[in-house]
Motif scaffolding. Structure first.
Motif, PDB file in Angstrom:
ATOM      1  N   MET A  40       8.538 -43.378 -41.994  1.00 14.71           N
ATOM      2  CA  MET A  40      10.081 -43.053 -41.167  1.00 14.71           C
ATOM      3  C   MET A  40       9.667 -42.282 -40.018  1.00 14.71           C
ATOM      4  N   ASN A  97      10.355 -40.927 -36.461  1.00 15.33           N
ATOM      5  CA  ASN A  97      11.441 -41.083 -35.559  1.00 15.33           C
ATOM      6  C   ASN A  97      10.850 -40.992 -34.122  1.00 15.33           C
ATOM      7  N   SER A  98      11.969 -41.034 -33.321  1.00 12.61           N
ATOM      8  CA  SER A  98      11.657 -41.275 -31.903  1.00 12.61           C
ATOM      9  C   SER A  98      10.640 -40.120 -31.405  1.00 12.61           C
ATOM     10  N   THR A 123       9.268 -38.451 -41.302  1.00 10.68           N
ATOM     11  CA  THR A 123      10.259 -37.774 -42.035  1.00 10.68           C
ATOM     12  C   THR A 123      10.525 -38.323 -43.611  1.00 10.68           C
ATOM     13  N   TYR A 159      13.277 -36.623 -46.267  1.00 12.50           N
ATOM     14  CA  TYR A 159      14.485 -37.430 -46.457  1.00 12.50           C
ATOM     15  C   TYR A 159      14.665 -37.700 -47.927  1.00 12.50           C
ATOM     16  N   ASP A 215      21.071 -35.773 -37.900  1.00  7.93           N
ATOM     17  CA  ASP A 215      21.344 -36.615 -36.786  1.00  7.93           C
ATOM     18  C   ASP A 215      20.137 -36.270 -35.933  1.00  7.93           C
ATOM     19  N   LEU A 226      17.071 -35.393 -36.646  1.00  4.15           N
ATOM     20  CA  LEU A 226      15.875 -36.110 -37.362  1.00  4.15           C
ATOM     21  C   LEU A 226      15.941 -37.547 -37.392  1.00  4.15           C
ATOM     22  N   GLU A 227      16.882 -37.995 -37.049  1.00  2.00           N
ATOM     23  CA  GLU A 227      17.421 -39.403 -36.944  1.00  2.00           C
ATOM     24  C   GLU A 227      17.235 -40.165 -38.543  1.00  2.00           C
ATOM     25  N   LYS A 252      18.397 -42.159 -41.018  1.00  2.00           N
ATOM     26  CA  LYS A 252      19.422 -43.337 -41.053  1.00  2.00           C
ATOM     27  C   LYS A 252      20.455 -43.584 -42.389  1.00  2.00           C
TER      28      LYS A 252
END
Length: 291
Positions: free
Chosen positions: A30, A32-33, A38, A42, A277, A279-280, A282
């Motif tokens: 996972m 992120n950008s 993460t 998560y 949010d 950490l993006e 989903k």
């Protein structure tokens, strides 16, 4: 004694490692950008919120190991020496996990030189005087902390699957008291923590001896009654037996404290949303927190 406080002490490392390896096996990190993996954080949040929903604690505290060296390494340099370095995708997630826990208003607790277990033991002794305590972990070592008002909740495979122990259920299942677990580990050693105990004595023999003689002292006082093989194994490994007991015992006098006021479980939704949010994460509203 009936109490209204339900305090959950969380073994942060146990949750984070379990969550990380559950998806790392299939190379699902996972990322992120910002290039930060993460997956562990998560999954840790999912474990945490599932347990909170199940046990409805009024107070939550997260305990952590602080560095890889503890007083046990001073006693026995090979303690946990069999464990490799954590995977590089996990390393940035240690600090990240603490940040996320903090954003939920949950105190992070730890002391250099001690393990999370020692912090959980210290705090559980204090809180159990007046509150119901739940120890959330994947580590069976914490079963030695069972006493009235202290339950151990062991994570099992998947989410929301637990083996919950209290003092009586433990003794019914294992045949020994939680306190005797320390002597059991001292006799048989612990391969995951890398200390040998008494070479040649396994769980079956160790249990048999403790059921008959109750403690290591009881065994040593009656050593002439043991078989020749058992006797010589214990006598040859006597120093290691005593050392292994020190390594096996959770140290309940770590210098940690956290007031129940600080630990009151109340989430600031805005702060949590901002962190998740950032950490993006989903689908977190569906998968982690049932808003």
């Amino acid at each position: 004694m009936t109490t209204t406080n339900r305090v959950m002490l969380v073994d942060g490392m146990a949750l984070l490692f379990r969550a990380f390896y559950a998806t790392a096996m299939s190379n699902y990190y996972m990322i992120n950008s910002k290039g930060i993996p993460t997956n562990g954080v998560y999954g840790m949040m999912k474990h945490l919120f599932t347990a909170i929903e199940t046990y409805q604690p009024t107070h939550v505290i997260c305990c952590w190991d602080m560095g890889s060296k503890t007083f046990r390494n001073d006693l026995f340099p090979d303690y946990k020496a069999n464990r490799g370095a954590p995977p590089e995708e996990l390393i940035p997630q240690f600090d990240l996990a603490k940040e996320v826990v903090e954003s939920l208003g949950i105190p992070n607790v730890g002391q250099a030189g001690y393990e999370a277990d020692d912090c959980m033991g210290t705090l559980s002794r204090e809180y159990s005087e007046h509150s119901q305590v739940f120890l959330l972990t994947g580590d069976q070592d914490l079963l030695q902390l069972l006493k009235p008002n202290v339950h151990v909740v062991l994570l099992k495979k998947g989410y929301g699957n637990y083996a919950e122990y209290h003092e009586e259920s433990f003794t019914e299942e294992k045949g020994i008291t939680p306190q005797q677990m320390i002597d059991l580990k001292a006799l048989m050693g612990d391969t995951s923590d890398n200390y040998p105990g008494v070479k040649g004595i396994g769980e079956k023999t160790a249990l048999k001896l403790l059921l008959k003689y109750e403690t290591i002292e009881g065994i040593l006082e009656n050593i002439e009654e043991l078989t020749k093989g058992q006797r010589s194994k214990i006598q040859e490994n006597l120093d290691m037996l005593h050392l292994s007991r020190k390594l096996a015992a959770i140290h309940c006098k770590a210098d940690v404290n956290c007031s129940l006021e600080e630990a009151l479980f109340y989430i600031n939704d805005e702060k949590m949303r901002a962190k998740f949010d950032e950490l993006e994460f989903k689908n977190w509203e569906k998968n982690i927190v049932r808003m």
